[in-house]
Design a protein around this motif. Structure first.
Motif, mmCIF file in Angstrom:
data_model
loop_
_atom_site.group_PDB
_atom_site.id
_atom_site.type_symbol
_atom_site.label_atom_id
_atom_site.label_comp_id
_atom_site.label_asym_id
_atom_site.label_seq_id
_atom_site.Cartn_x
_atom_site.Cartn_y
_atom_site.Cartn_z
ATOM 1 N N ASP B 20 68.295 78.508 65.537
ATOM 2 C CA ASP B 20 67.321 77.557 64.993
ATOM 3 C C ASP B 20 66.688 76.728 66.107
ATOM 4 O O ASP B 20 65.482 76.562 66.175
ATOM 5 N N VAL B 21 67.562 76.165 66.962
ATOM 6 C CA VAL B 21 67.057 75.278 68.017
ATOM 7 C C VAL B 21 67.684 75.663 69.354
ATOM 8 O O VAL B 21 68.902 75.817 69.457
ATOM 9 N N CYS B 22 66.836 75.792 70.351
ATOM 10 C CA CYS B 22 67.316 75.966 71.725
ATOM 11 C C CYS B 22 67.202 74.624 72.436
ATOM 12 O O CYS B 22 66.099 74.058 72.532
ATOM 13 N N VAL B 23 68.314 74.117 72.899
ATOM 14 C CA VAL B 23 68.355 72.851 73.630
ATOM 15 C C VAL B 23 68.532 73.174 75.107
ATOM 16 O O VAL B 23 69.560 73.745 75.495
ATOM 17 N N VAL B 24 67.564 72.804 75.917
ATOM 18 C CA VAL B 24 67.605 73.114 77.347
ATOM 19 C C VAL B 24 68.079 71.882 78.103
ATOM 20 O O VAL B 24 67.336 70.926 78.268
ATOM 21 N N GLY B 25 69.329 71.896 78.503
ATOM 22 C CA GLY B 25 69.912 70.750 79.203
ATOM 23 C C GLY B 25 71.019 70.137 78.371
ATOM 24 O O GLY B 25 70.935 70.068 77.142
ATOM 25 N N SER B 26 72.071 69.686 79.056
ATOM 26 C CA SER B 26 73.260 69.241 78.325
ATOM 27 C C SER B 26 73.665 67.806 78.651
ATOM 28 O O SER B 26 74.807 67.428 78.462
ATOM 29 N N GLY B 27 72.727 67.009 79.137
ATOM 30 C CA GLY B 27 73.056 65.637 79.498
ATOM 31 C C GLY B 27 73.002 64.693 78.306
ATOM 32 O O GLY B 27 73.250 65.087 77.161
ATOM 33 N N THR B 246 67.444 85.507 77.129
ATOM 34 C CA THR B 246 66.235 85.123 76.391
ATOM 35 C C THR B 246 66.661 84.502 75.070
ATOM 36 O O THR B 246 67.465 85.095 74.343
ATOM 37 N N VAL B 247 66.163 83.316 74.810
ATOM 38 C CA VAL B 247 66.510 82.631 73.563
ATOM 39 C C VAL B 247 65.269 82.548 72.697
ATOM 40 O O VAL B 247 64.232 82.025 73.126
ATOM 41 N N LYS B 248 65.388 83.099 71.488
ATOM 42 C CA LYS B 248 64.278 83.017 70.533
ATOM 43 C C LYS B 248 64.685 82.040 69.446
ATOM 44 O O LYS B 248 65.608 82.294 68.674
ATOM 45 N N ALA B 249 64.019 80.900 69.455
ATOM 46 C CA ALA B 249 64.407 79.813 68.559
ATOM 47 C C ALA B 249 63.222 79.383 67.709
ATOM 48 O O ALA B 249 62.060 79.562 68.096
ATOM 49 N N LYS B 250 63.546 78.785 66.570
ATOM 50 C CA LYS B 250 62.468 78.238 65.741
ATOM 51 C C LYS B 250 61.859 77.006 66.412
ATOM 52 O O LYS B 250 60.670 76.748 66.293
ATOM 53 N N VAL B 251 62.725 76.257 67.067
ATOM 54 C CA VAL B 251 62.285 75.039 67.747
ATOM 55 C C VAL B 251 62.965 74.986 69.112
ATOM 56 O O VAL B 251 64.131 75.374 69.237
ATOM 57 N N LEU B 481 57.839 72.299 69.873
ATOM 58 C CA LEU B 481 58.390 71.945 71.185
ATOM 59 C C LEU B 481 58.592 70.424 71.273
ATOM 60 O O LEU B 481 57.661 69.652 71.033
ATOM 61 N N PHE B 482 59.810 70.029 71.609
ATOM 62 C CA PHE B 482 60.144 68.610 71.757
ATOM 63 C C PHE B 482 60.696 68.368 73.160
ATOM 64 O O PHE B 482 61.244 69.280 73.785
ATOM 65 N N VAL B 483 60.557 67.141 73.601
ATOM 66 C CA VAL B 483 61.192 66.719 74.850
ATOM 67 C C VAL B 483 62.109 65.552 74.495
ATOM 68 O O VAL B 483 61.658 64.559 73.917
ATOM 69 N N VAL B 484 63.392 65.696 74.806
ATOM 70 C CA VAL B 484 64.375 64.684 74.379
ATOM 71 C C VAL B 484 65.265 64.327 75.568
ATOM 72 O O VAL B 484 66.362 64.883 75.745
ATOM 73 N N ASP B 485 64.782 63.445 76.395
ATOM 74 C CA ASP B 485 65.567 62.965 77.540
ATOM 75 C C ASP B 485 64.832 61.783 78.157
ATOM 76 O O ASP B 485 63.826 61.310 77.602
#
Lengths: 208, 520
Positions: B20-27, B246-251, B481-485
């Motif tokens: 559903d969601v690919c989150v890039v970064g784990s901070g 490769t990650v195919k995500a809805k968001v 596409l979201f940016v959360v940091d």
């Protein structure tokens, strides 16, 4: 109001530094200064483990700088004992290859007699200078009006200090002893399989 | 359903995963966001380019920690090397290696984001329940002055003697042994970082985390991200192994921090009309080093527990600052302390007697202060990040005044000598010498500047013409596409940024969930 202003035009970058180094190379080819630019630097025995990034001359130039940074001092390893240039080579090998390439070019410029002549009027490679002259040459880079030389000074200084203080004996000499009894090298990292380990419990303390 | 943490050495062939969601970064951003999405029943895949380091790796040694858990082996810097940048690169991101300082966002900063930058719906009252939850879960608590180490006590005493405001800092720790090694990874798991809290919670609930996986490019079709293309890295060498994920995500949520997030967008051709990478704020720091007759041993004890915001607002056109003290371990001290050769060695020999006082300047809130930029060297997928941050008279005036205040504080606390951060340091032996700082050179690399807080680069705002993401953290020109940091901050904060990022991610998770159709 003292509002921010754009950067001064002299703020040259690392890439500019390299271009200047390459420019020095072009001067060499065009100006007939081959004798000056090709003057040999210091030659040192290479570490038995071999080098991964630095060439022999770059290694020797960096170690020459490290010898000035860490002269013999009771209770402290000297530059050779701490294998500063060898450790730096390992650090460069772990980092971005493009950065390693830039550092190699920087060291080439640093130990280049033609560059020394152009920047400071001396005709001897850094690694062949007397200790006092080496100190003065490195100090010239620190105080240079040219941002590119100050950048080079900073880059080389950071590299030798990082490498030296990674030696276990230097941390102890500086007074830092890692607290014992807290690190468990056998702790098993949980990856999601099986139950999650219970949190560690221990008494809180204000100092180790 | 239980998820799984995968490391690069386990990824031996190319893989394509859907979610559903690919989150890039784990901070701080990615960790909270992923947790909140999984809690809502969503299928989450998290990518982290750093390694999966745990307490078995945290041996309290700088030689181990910096190369393994910091960006560019802890040598990240602006392009001219004038500002060194400490930034985490490991599972848990900065929360794994920071110094635990936890502050809620100053109200005046949130007001500024609303009034000047057009951010909607993000105020103190809105964020309060999110912070309440986080403070409970991450055990964010006051660290009383009685438990402060000598390094922090000196700041406390100096502030008291000069009559300046002072406070104690909340920390996200539980059963903390105060080893002083927060920046090297906590070997007792006392630090309630994402590594030991919300990420394991999320994995237990089904999240898949891929460590040693570097997101290189977002693939877009029209207004939607269709895939995240990533390189698998060899954990032993940190070099690409040749395998691709490769990650195919809805968001997709980009949570790589204030330098890597804009870099990923730029590599993907997403510029937001030139706004991506702009307004980068670094909280530029100058360090004043005091030497005391007593042993301070600033490398032991909880590292950062006292602060003062006495000088955060110096009026229009002036750079203000936050006062704190950092831990001083030998490698960090050696590259920060001035001098060379025997003189430098003498200083290092006196390290146990040193107290460092840092002035963390608040950038981005004065007219014309646009901060720095993140760009690429070239436009290719494998181009390197280029960080530029022009230091002007505006900054140098602030640094100079901050150093004068620091020196006075250190003398008030009993210092017998104070050194400035100039490459040829100003040596002060009493308060009467503080005026020498007026005659010192203030220019890049002649006066050392550092950063441990990176913010901005994908600024949030009320208009697509002036910002990168809207007030729901959605990239203006892409639906999913979201940016959360911390990159979405329109300005810096004037306090350590971790808790603001945590709160923002907790609050923002509702918007990301809504975009994928999950429970809000």
């Amino acid at each position: 109001m003292n509002a921010p202003r754009p950067a001064a035009p002299e703020a040259l970058t690392r890439r500019s530094l390299l271009k200047r180094g390459l420019f020095g190379g072009a001067l060499l080819a065009l100006g007939g200064s081959a004798v000056l630019a090709s003057r040999d630097g210091l030659s040192l025995p290479l570490p038995p483990e071999g080098l991964r990034v630095l060439g022999a001359r770059e290694y020797a130039a960096l170690q020459a700088l490290a010898r000035r940074a860490f002269p013999p001092r009771p209770g402290w390893p000297d530059a050779d004992t701490a294998s500063v240039a060898f450790t730096a080579d390992g650090l460069l090998a772990r980092g971005d290859p493009a950065v390693a390439k830039e550092v190699k070019e920087l060291l080439g410029l640093f130990d280049n007699a033609l560059a020394g002549f152009l920047f400071a009027g001396r005709v001897t490679p850094f690694s062949r200078l007397s200790p006092e002259a080496q100190d003065a040459a490195f100090e010239d880079w620190r105080t240079s009006r040219l941002m590119l030389l100050r950048t080079g000074h900073h880059a080389l200084r950071t590299l030798v200090y990082s490498a030296y203080y990674m030696h276990p004996a230097t941390a102890a000499a500086a007074g830092y002893l890692a607290p014992e009894g807290f690190h468990d090298a056998n702790a098993v990292p949980w990856k999601g399989e099986g139950p999650r380990p219970a949190p560690l419990t221990q008494k809180e303390g204000s100092t180790p | 359903m239980s998820g799984r943490i995968f490391t690069g050495d386990e990824l031996t062939e190319d893989r394509v995963v859907t979610c559903d969601v690919c989150v890039v970064g784990s901070g701080a951003g990615g960790g909270v966001l992923a947790h909140e999405l999984v809690r809502r029943g969503l299928d989450v895949v998290m990518l982290e380019e750093g390694g999966y380091r745990t307490r078995r790796d945290f041996d309290l040694k700088e030689a181990t920690a910096y190369p393994a858990m910091y960006q560019e082996l802890a040598n990240r810097a602006t392009d001219d090397l004038a500002i060194s940048i400490l930034q985490g690169r490991t599972v848990g991101g900065g929360t794994t290696v920071n110094w635990c300082a936890s502050f809620r966002t100053p109200p005046e900063i949130l007001q500024r984001w609303r009034d000047v930058h057009g951010v909607k719906g993000l105020d103190e009252a809105t964020l309060a329940p999110h912070w309440d939850w986080l403070e409970e879960r991450l055990h964010i608590r006051d660290w009383p002055i009685e438990r402060a180490n000598r390094n922090n006590q000196l700041l406390w005493e100096g502030l008291g003697k000069l009559g300046y405001s002072r406070g104690t800092v909340k920390r996200n720790v539980k059963a903390c042994a105060a080893l002083g090694a927060c920046g090297l990874g906590c070997p007792t798991d006392a630090k309630q970082s994402m590594l030991v809290t919300l990420i394991p919670d999320a994995v237990e609930q089904g999240m898949r985390l891929f460590a040693n996986v570097s997101a290189r490019k977002l693939e877009l079709e029209g207004m939607r991200v269709t895939a995240v293309h990533a390189d698998v890295l060899d954990p032993r060498t940190d070099r690409p192994s040749g395998r691709r994920l490769t990650v195919k995500a809805k968001v997709t949520a980009v949570c790589g921090g204030a330098i890597n997030s804009p870099a990923l967008l730029l590599r993907s051709g997403l510029t937001a009309r030139g706004r991506v990478g702009k307004r980068l704020f670094l909280h530029p720091v100058v360090v004043s080093t005091g030497r005391f007759r007593e042993r301070v041993e600033a490398f032991y004890g909880a590292p950062l527990t006292v602060y003062s915001r006495e000088f955060i607002d110096r009026g229009p056109g002036k750079l203000g600052w936050l006062l704190e003290v950092p831990p001083i371990h030998p490698v960090l001290a050696s590259v920060t302390m001035p001098g060379f050769g025997a003189a430098h060695q003498e200083m290092m020999e006196q390290l146990p007697y040193a107290n460092a006082l840092i002035s963390i300047t608040l950038d981005g809130v004065q007219p014309g202060d646009e901060g720095g930029t993140v760009a690429l060297r070239g436009e290719r997928e494998y181009s390197r990040v280029k960080v530029e941050y022009p230091l002007t008279d505006f900054h140098w005036e602030g640094f100079r005044e901050a150093l004068k205040v620091s020196a006075r504080l250190q003398f008030a606390a009993g210092a017998e000598q104070v050194l400035s951060p100039h490459s040829s340091p100003v040596v002060m032996r009493s308060e009467q010498d503080v005026g020498l700082l007026d005659r010192a050179p203030y220019a890049p690399l002649l006066c050392r500047v550092a950063s441990a807080h990176q913010m901005g680069g994908c600024a949030m705002g009320g208009s697509a013409k002036t910002s990168v993401v809207d007030s729901t953290l959605r990239y203006w020109d892409a639906d999913n596409l979201f940016v959360v940091d911390g990159s979405v901050f329109p300005t810096a904060l004037g306090v350590n940024p971790m808790e603001t990022i945590l709160g923002l991610a907790h609050w923002g998770s509702q918007h990301v969930a809504a975009a994928v159709g999950g429970r809000v």
